[in-house]
Write a protein that holds these residues in place. Structure first.
Motif, PDB file in Angstrom:
ATOM      1  N   UNK A 142      34.830  22.277   6.265  1.00 37.95           N
ATOM      2  CA  UNK A 142      34.842  23.377   7.274  1.00 37.95           C
ATOM      3  C   UNK A 142      33.501  23.155   8.125  1.00 37.95           C
ATOM      4  N   UNK A 143      32.519  22.524   7.452  1.00 42.29           N
ATOM      5  CA  UNK A 143      31.261  22.350   8.221  1.00 42.29           C
ATOM      6  C   UNK A 143      31.173  21.074   9.072  1.00 42.29           C
ATOM      7  N   UNK A 144      31.769  21.166  10.041  1.00 39.79           N
ATOM      8  CA  UNK A 144      31.668  19.880  11.046  1.00 39.79           C
ATOM      9  C   UNK A 144      30.338  19.808  11.520  1.00 39.79           C
ATOM     10  N   UNK A 145      30.179  18.430  12.083  1.00 36.32           N
ATOM     11  CA  UNK A 145      28.987  18.266  12.718  1.00 36.32           C
ATOM     12  C   UNK A 145      28.492  19.356  13.786  1.00 36.32           C
ATOM     13  N   UNK A 146      29.386  19.628  14.613  1.00 36.71           N
ATOM     14  CA  UNK A 146      29.127  20.456  15.582  1.00 36.71           C
ATOM     15  C   UNK A 146      28.725  21.953  15.077  1.00 36.71           C
ATOM     16  N   UNK A 147      29.295  22.435  13.906  1.00 34.44           N
ATOM     17  CA  UNK A 147      29.024  23.681  13.437  1.00 34.44           C
ATOM     18  C   UNK A 147      27.618  23.371  12.583  1.00 34.44           C
ATOM     19  N   UNK A 148      27.442  22.495  12.036  1.00 33.98           N
ATOM     20  CA  UNK A 148      26.147  22.277  11.359  1.00 33.98           C
ATOM     21  C   UNK A 148      25.035  21.994  12.204  1.00 33.98           C
ATOM     22  N   UNK A 149      25.319  21.583  13.416  1.00 34.15           N
ATOM     23  CA  UNK A 149      23.972  21.394  14.377  1.00 34.15           C
ATOM     24  C   UNK A 149      23.778  22.961  15.055  1.00 34.15           C
ATOM     25  N   UNK A 150      24.914  23.699  15.218  1.00 35.86           N
ATOM     26  CA  UNK A 150      24.701  25.223  15.830  1.00 35.86           C
ATOM     27  C   UNK A 150      24.037  25.962  14.735  1.00 35.86           C
ATOM     28  N   UNK A 151      24.372  25.761  13.333  1.00 33.90           N
ATOM     29  CA  UNK A 151      24.071  26.468  12.241  1.00 33.90           C
ATOM     30  C   UNK A 151      22.316  26.238  11.841  1.00 33.90           C
ATOM     31  N   UNK A 152      21.934  24.990  12.246  1.00 30.34           N
ATOM     32  CA  UNK A 152      20.635  24.492  11.981  1.00 30.34           C
ATOM     33  C   UNK A 152      19.806  25.300  13.132  1.00 30.34           C
ATOM     34  N   UNK A 153      20.188  25.226  14.237  1.00 29.83           N
ATOM     35  CA  UNK A 153      19.397  25.755  15.474  1.00 29.83           C
ATOM     36  C   UNK A 153      18.971  27.261  15.356  1.00 29.83           C
ATOM     37  N   UNK A 154      19.585  27.919  14.370  1.00 30.50           N
ATOM     38  CA  UNK A 154      19.097  29.317  13.819  1.00 30.50           C
ATOM     39  C   UNK A 154      17.996  29.278  13.131  1.00 30.50           C
ATOM     40  N   UNK A 155      17.398  28.333  12.697  1.00 35.84           N
ATOM     41  CA  UNK A 155      16.370  28.227  11.644  1.00 35.84           C
ATOM     42  C   UNK A 155      15.122  27.509  12.329  1.00 35.84           C
ATOM     43  N   UNK A 156      15.429  26.432  13.001  1.00 40.58           N
ATOM     44  CA  UNK A 156      14.353  25.550  13.598  1.00 40.58           C
ATOM     45  C   UNK A 156      14.845  24.359  14.211  1.00 40.58           C
ATOM     46  N   UNK A 157      14.387  23.869  15.345  1.00 43.53           N
ATOM     47  CA  UNK A 157      14.943  22.650  15.925  1.00 43.53           C
ATOM     48  C   UNK A 157      14.657  21.529  15.176  1.00 43.53           C
TER      49      UNK A 157
END
Length: 202
Positions: free
Chosen positions: A112-127
């Protein structure tokens, strides 16, 4: 739904061992870490995995930094966001040295954790937060290498499952050696204090 906070038996054993080491270390020159000192451990040696941008990553890419590695998944309701938020707060507590603390999230749910989803998720915590996505074939080996527990728990529908998983994290020193096991919810201050010690070369 409340995420069950799962700790494998080895993690509990580490906690007990850390207590013994702490008592035995009184009066010597060993660093006063807040996490469980696992210096010299023969596991958690590294990885070669793709990040959220599709780039192949290894531990050597982060040489010179203190690296904190956490396993989880993006749909985790509480444990994972809490851990990642603590990492973000620890970077803030370090001030100018915050750039020397690298947070890495390895998903245990690559389906379920596609690259696109992981990228959006990481953005919540820091660049500069990095997510790594093992292939289904790589996942068993990388979790074994880190002695991480994970298990799929079926839901009401094929896509509503949850993932039980170990909730601690691992800290590597700037030379790429695994040094600490961090219990879940140890706090941002503890992570920051340990990072300061490791950045001093101890």
């Amino acid at each position: 739904m409340v995420q069950r906070r799962v700790f494998s038996r080895w993690a509990l054993a580490l906690g007990m061992a850390g207590t013994v080491v702490g008592l035995a270390g009184c009066g010597n020159d060993k660093p006063a870490f807040r996490g469980v000192d696992i210096t010299g451990a023969d596991y958690a040696q590294g990885w070669t995995l793709s990040d959220q941008d599709g780039q192949s990553r290894t531990l050597k890419d982060f040489a010179g930094k203190v690296v904190v590695v956490f396993f989880g998944y993006t749909q985790c309701p509480d444990v994972c966001p809490t851990a990642l938020q603590e990492m973000a707060q620890a970077k803030q507590l370090l001030g100018a040295d915050g750039t020397q603390l690298q947070s890495i999230f390895i998903t245990v749910d690559p389906a379920r954790d596609t690259p696109e989803l992981l990228k959006a998720y990481m953005a919540n915590f820091g660049p500069d937060f990095v997510a790594l996505r093992p292939t289904p074939e790589q996942l068993p080996q990388v979790t074994k290498d880190f002695k991480i527990y994970y298990k799929k728990v079926e839901g009401k529908t094929p896509t509503s499952y949850t993932m039980d998983h170990s909730a601690g994290s691992f800290t590597f020193d700037p030379q790429g050696r695994v040094r600490l096991y961090n219990r879940h919810a140890s706090g941002a201050a503890a992570l920051a204090e340990d990072a300061k010690i490791l950045l001093k070369g101890q």
